[in-house]
Design a protein around this motif. Structure first.
Motif, PDB file in Angstrom:
ATOM      1  N   ILE A   9       3.549  -1.372 -10.041  1.00 45.51           N
ATOM      2  CA  ILE A   9       4.296  -2.167  -9.060  1.00 45.51           C
ATOM      3  C   ILE A   9       3.380  -3.075  -8.233  1.00 45.51           C
ATOM      4  CG2 ILE A   9       6.077  -0.391  -8.923  1.00 45.51           C
ATOM      5  CD1 ILE A   9       4.963   0.343  -6.133  1.00 45.51           C
ATOM      6  N   GLY A  10       2.100  -3.073  -8.549  1.00 46.60           N
ATOM      7  CA  GLY A  10       1.165  -3.960  -7.860  1.00 46.60           C
ATOM      8  C   GLY A  10       0.750  -3.493  -6.480  1.00 46.60           C
ATOM      9  N   ALA A  11       0.790  -2.198  -6.228  1.00 45.80           N
ATOM     10  CA  ALA A  11       0.396  -1.659  -4.926  1.00 45.80           C
ATOM     11  C   ALA A  11      -0.945  -0.949  -5.043  1.00 45.80           C
ATOM     12  CB  ALA A  11       1.448  -0.688  -4.406  1.00 45.80           C
ATOM     13  N   THR A  12      -1.652  -0.885  -3.953  1.00 46.70           N
ATOM     14  CA  THR A  12      -2.866  -0.076  -3.902  1.00 46.70           C
ATOM     15  C   THR A  12      -2.494   1.317  -3.411  1.00 46.70           C
ATOM     16  OG1 THR A  12      -3.377  -0.773  -1.641  1.00 46.70           O
ATOM     17  CG2 THR A  12      -4.306  -2.078  -3.436  1.00 46.70           C
ATOM     18  N   LEU A  13      -3.287   2.317  -3.798  1.00 52.86           N
ATOM     19  CA  LEU A  13      -2.974   3.709  -3.495  1.00 52.86           C
ATOM     20  C   LEU A  13      -4.069   4.303  -2.614  1.00 52.86           C
ATOM     21  CD1 LEU A  13      -0.773   5.783  -4.224  1.00 52.86           C
ATOM     22  CD2 LEU A  13      -2.274   6.598  -6.049  1.00 52.86           C
ATOM     23  N   THR A  14      -3.666   4.815  -1.451  1.00 50.02           N
ATOM     24  CA  THR A  14      -4.608   5.423  -0.515  1.00 50.02           C
ATOM     25  C   THR A  14      -4.348   6.921  -0.450  1.00 50.02           C
ATOM     26  OG1 THR A  14      -4.762   3.428   0.846  1.00 50.02           O
ATOM     27  CG2 THR A  14      -5.414   5.503   1.878  1.00 50.02           C
ATOM     28  N   ALA A  15      -5.393   7.709  -0.649  1.00 55.87           N
ATOM     29  CA  ALA A  15      -5.286   9.167  -0.565  1.00 55.87           C
ATOM     30  C   ALA A  15      -5.620   9.605   0.854  1.00 55.87           C
ATOM     31  CB  ALA A  15      -6.238   9.820  -1.562  1.00 55.87           C
ATOM     32  N   GLU A  16      -4.644  10.250   1.514  1.00 49.90           N
ATOM     33  CA  GLU A  16      -4.858  10.732   2.883  1.00 49.90           C
ATOM     34  C   GLU A  16      -5.273  12.201   2.887  1.00 49.90           C
ATOM     35  OE1 GLU A  16      -2.265   8.733   6.183  1.00 49.90           O
ATOM     36  OE2 GLU A  16      -0.923   9.518   4.654  1.00 49.90           O
ATOM     37  N   ILE A  21       0.850  -1.188   0.000  1.00 52.65           N
ATOM     38  CA  ILE A  21       0.000   0.000   0.000  1.00 52.65           C
ATOM     39  C   ILE A  21       0.889   1.241   0.000  1.00 52.65           C
ATOM     40  CG2 ILE A  21      -1.760   1.310   1.270  1.00 52.65           C
ATOM     41  CD1 ILE A  21      -2.634  -1.338   2.545  1.00 52.65           C
ATOM     42  N   MET A  22       0.563   2.190  -0.890  1.00 52.17           N
ATOM     43  CA  MET A  22       1.203   3.502  -0.888  1.00 52.17           C
ATOM     44  C   MET A  22       0.179   4.520  -0.384  1.00 52.17           C
ATOM     45  SD  MET A  22       3.169   3.447  -4.577  1.00 52.17           S
ATOM     46  CE  MET A  22       3.289   5.235  -4.567  1.00 52.17           C
TER      47      MET A  22
END
Length: 459
Positions: A399-406, A368-369
């Protein structure tokens, strides 16, 4: 100045008695000369002798009166000089002289208090000493002073300046006793301590307070929901520490303070235990993100924590909070590898905030990013931020990561990050942190598309 011993006659009283005796004697002798019923004083020699006996006490009384007057004048001059000297000492001394009564109220303060603490003596006298010293340090000082009632007690304590800043001082005090022998307050002097001593005292104080928090379980866990932007429901939470105390200091202060006194990892593990215990009350479909430093990841206690918890590893996300030097990534990745093979996920915080953060992502290869809040605020009307958000969303997919917006705080920001294809969102618009398990239980079916007014306002 010490009081005179009981029963010891004063010089003034002795002189008064002598004068009175001499005057009485002189008057009696005079009366005898005048009356002389027997005629004994008819002879000239007897008359001369009687006159001398009458005059001598009068002359001696006069001499004694003059001597008394001169002695009183000299004593008054000396007292004035002593008072002037005391005033000079009190005004120029770097040490603060003070007296407090049995209730802890100031009854005397030297002028030095103005320079050291910002309070003049008139502002302190009549007020409680807690005006200039924290209650915890006051209790410690009273314990030291009371324990040394027959001698001088010495303590280093943190005082409070008028402007709110901390002033570390060394106090030396003795107990004041009342007439019945009971302790009636304290009197003493205080002075600034050397910077090194002040730092050591501050560190010891912080260490004791943090240890009390850890051992006393004075940590609470608040969870902030993380929403799926596509489906609209809560998929995870971030665990945030809350500290029970009356000073209002936030988590960042306490974790920084703990790291400075060598208790950073101990406090982190106390927070982990609190969060994992609280996470057992979360819906089973929700993961929990735990903020952990790389140093704590390398601590041998970490695998034991996961082994003892009732939360499955596939519901735990370790959110790394610090950057590392390139040479330090090897040991960290080696520790995380077996845990990730068993289902643990890793997140990188503040991704996209600079080159160092992206290098961190490349080394860790997180699951997770989490985009830094500075990239999300205003993303709906800033073309540059919008383009960067789109690039990071594509990078995460590659890169196979999920992206979380903070830090989503408006509906426009929510619409923008959703349109860019970001995976998840977190922020006050979607839900504030809460310590209420009743609210946690509702998160498995709360959509983000229509957040309640209470959720948005933080109530």
């Amino acid at each position: 100045m010490a009081d005179r011993e009981p029963g010891r006659p004063r010089v003034r009283d002795v002189l008064a008695c002598v004068l009175a005796v001499q005057v009485v004697f002189a008057l009696t002798a005079g009366a005898v000369l005048i009356v002389d019923p027997t005629g004994l004083l008819d002879h000239p020699g007897a008359q001369l002798l009687a006159a001398l006996l009458t005059l001598m006490p009068i002359v001696m009384a006069g001499l004694l009166a003059w001597r008394f007057r001169e002695g009183h004048r000299v004593e008054k001059l000396r007292a004035g000089d002593a008072a002037q000297l005391i005033d000079t000492v009190l005004s120029t001394s770097r040490e603060w002289l003070w007296v407090v009564d049995g209730q802890g109220n100031f009854t005397f303060s030297s002028p030095t208090s103005l320079g050291l603490l910002g309070y003049s003596p008139s502002e302190l006298v009549g007020n409680h000493c807690s005006l200039v010293i924290d209650l915890a340090d006051l209790a410690k000082a009273k314990g030291v002073f009371q324990g040394s009632a027959q001698s001088k007690g010495r303590v280093v304590a943190r005082c409070r300046h008028r402007d709110g800043s901390a002033v570390w001082m060394e106090a030396v005090s003795t107990a004041r006793t009342s007439g019945d022998g009971q302790t009636g307050g304290f009197q003493g002097t205080s002075r600034l301590v050397q910077p090194k001593t002040a730092q050591e005292a501050a560190a010891a104080r912080s260490r004791a307070r943090i240890r009390t928090m850890i051992d006393g379980g004075q940590l609470l866990t608040a969870f902030q929901p993380i929403h799926s932007l596509a489906a609209g429901h809560v998929i995870g939470v971030e665990a945030l520490s809350r500290f029970v105390g009356d000073d209002g200091a936030g988590p960042e202060f306490w974790f920084t303070e703990a790291a400075a006194v060598g208790l950073g990892e101990d406090l982190e593990f106390a927070a982990l235990h609190s969060a994992l215990k609280a996470a057992q009350s979360l819906p089973a479909c929700v993961y929990v993100a735990l903020n952990v430093s790389p140093a704590s990841c390398l601590d041998p206690r970490l695998p034991r924590v996961f082994k003892e918890t009732g939360v499955p590893l596939d519901r735990i996300v370790l959110e790394l909070t610090e950057r590392l030097e390139v040479s330090e990534y090897g040991p960290l990745l080696a520790v995380l590898k077996p845990l990730r093979q068993r289902g643990l996920r890793v997140a990188v915080d503040d991704a996209g905030s600079g080159f160092a953060s992206m290098r961190h992502v490349l080394h860790i290869r997180p699951d997770i990013m989490k985009l830094d809040r500075s990239l999300i605020t205003g993303i709906d009307d800033d073309q540059g931020q919008h383009a960067l958000g789109a690039a990071l969303a594509e990078f995460a997919r590659q890169i196979g990561a999920t992206l979380t917006a903070e830090g989503i705080e408006t509906e426009a920001e929510l619409s923008a990050v959703t349109g860019l294809g970001m995976t998840a969102g977190q922020g006050y618009f979607l839900g504030r942190p809460t310590v209420d398990p009743v609210e946690w239980a509702t998160w498995h079916d709360v959509p983000h598309s229509s957040p309640s007014r209470d959720t948005v306002s933080g109530h």
